[in-house]
Design an enzyme around this catalytic site. Structure first.
Site, PDB file in Angstrom:
ATOM      1  N   SER A 286       8.550  -7.844  12.421  1.00 14.23           N
ATOM      2  CA  SER A 286       7.950  -8.267  10.759  1.00 14.23           C
ATOM      3  C   SER A 286       9.064  -9.357  10.490  1.00 14.23           C
ATOM      4  CB  SER A 286       8.035  -7.260   9.923  1.00 14.23           C
ATOM      5  OG  SER A 286       7.479  -7.687   8.463  1.00 14.23           O
TER       6      SER A 286
ATOM      7  N   HIS B 204       4.161  -9.528  11.764  1.00 11.28           N
ATOM      8  CA  HIS B 204       3.517  -9.590  10.431  1.00 11.28           C
ATOM      9  C   HIS B 204       3.935 -11.092  10.019  1.00 11.28           C
ATOM     10  CE1 HIS B 204       4.648  -5.231  10.051  1.00 11.28           C
ATOM     11  NE2 HIS B 204       3.516  -5.140  10.647  1.00 11.28           N
TER      12      HIS B 204
ATOM     13  N   ASP C 156       6.034  -0.026   9.235  1.00 15.52           N
ATOM     14  CA  ASP C 156       5.083  -0.074  10.342  1.00 15.52           C
ATOM     15  C   ASP C 156       5.366  -0.096  11.814  1.00 15.52           C
ATOM     16  OD1 ASP C 156       2.249  -0.681  11.150  1.00 15.52           O
ATOM     17  OD2 ASP C 156       2.906  -2.760  11.477  1.00 15.52           O
TER      18      ASP C 156
END
Length: 341
Positions: A152, A179, A273
């Protein structure tokens, strides 16, 4: 959590719009007039989010983002909001290290949604309680070893380093959830393809994953793999962990499709996540590697995986490609033995 937000904006009207929009989100907001002043504030105190214009006196937004990336740990989530609206400008902002990009005039509702999602991920730090996941005998019969990767904030800088030592003839296929918005992933895919020996492409529906190839999840679409491991799947199911694509979606499907012949890697990032998905990989007999939080630009994602105890090992970023290759070679040998028996 009351997020602390730093704004670098030299236009008084725009600064007022930011302040009012963020006030409705109950944020603690500090306004600065340019990048140099913003950098001084960042040296004095920590902020969760940095919102910056591009063209400013003393120091522009690009230089500010680059300076923050070079000096701050952990990094704030960085959003560029500017009147410069072109594909080239967005790519340059991505290269500098921006997490997202918005063109002026400001769409207040979209701006608030973007900031709210970032705050949710920053606030999502409570330890995860894993559901009972017992080690299941693998029913998977894959054609190739799979490496699934989650990253991310900081990923565009870290992922090329994590994969720099992977050769083109590696006996494994790679699938990555980074992400980022769609525009950023398109530009990132091109840059990644030019910097790695692996063939890099954005994932497409029904593509058969091949060895030596990296498939990057597309913006705003979850990426998964069919149960037989032979087809990539894309969908627009609800966000998980406040993001889409979500690594948990990919990891769960990889656990079912590849079983013990799967390596899950969790790199830098906000939020959690990948944690539950990594637990599924471990329960299916696969292997889980977490980047050492000390080397992570954003330590929250790898730290979350370590807290639940599903990571097989912790590896600094500089040693990640070597660690991945070690597991791939071991698993490829075991897979070939299984096929021969």
């Amino acid at each position: 959590m009351r997020a602390r937000i730093l704004v670098a904006e030299d236009n008084h009207v725009n600064a007022t719009v930011f302040r009012r929009a963020l006030a409705l989100l109950d944020c603690e907001v500090t306004i600065t007039r340019d990048g140099a002043q913003a950098l001084e504030e960042l040296e004095r105190q920590r902020f969760d989010i940095l919102i910056t214009d591009w063209m400013m006196p003393q120091m522009d937004g690009i230089e500010l983002i680059q300076r923050v990336r070079a000096t701050a740990r952990p990094w704030p989530f960085m959003l560029m909001v500017t009147a410069i609206d072109s594909a080239e400008a967005k790519e340059r902002a991505l290269d500098a290290g921006a997490d997202d990009y918005m063109a002026k005039p400001i769409d207040v509702v979209a701006f608030q949604r973007m900031v709210s999602d970032a705050i949710a991920r920053i606030s999502d730090t409570a330890p995860i309680k894993l559901p009972p996941l017992r080690l299941l005998p693998s029913q998977a019969k894959p054609d190739v070893v799979a490496v699934v990767i989650a990253c991310s904030t900081g990923g565009p800088q870290s992922l090329p380093k994590a994969l720099a030592g992977i050769p083109a003839n590696v006996p494994a296929t790679f699938m990555v959830v980074q992400h980022a918005p769609e525009w950023a992933l398109e530009a990132f895919s091109t840059r990644l393809n030019s910097s790695l020996d692996l063939t890099v492409m954005q994932a497409d529906e029904n593509t058969t994953p091949l060895p030596g190839t990296l498939y990057l999840a597309r913006g705003d679409r979850h990426l998964s793999i069919s149960k037989n491991g032979r087809h990539l799947k894309l969908d627009d199911a609800p966000k998980e962990n406040y993001v889409r694509p979500a690594a948990d979606v990919l990891f769960r499907s990889a656990a079912a499709a590849y079983g013990e012949f799967c390596v899950a890697v969790i790199l830098t990032g906000l939020g959690r996540d990948g944690t539950l998905g990594a637990a599924h990989v471990a329960a299916a007999g696969g292997r889980v590697i977490a980047e050492d939080p000390v080397t992570a630009n954003m330590p929250f994602m790898p730290q979350s995986v370590l807290e639940v105890g599903v990571a097989k090992e912790t590896v600094p970023l500089a040693g990640m490609s070597e660690a991945i290759m070690k597991h791939v070679i071991e698993l490829d040998r075991a897979l070939r033995m299984r096929k021969a028996s």
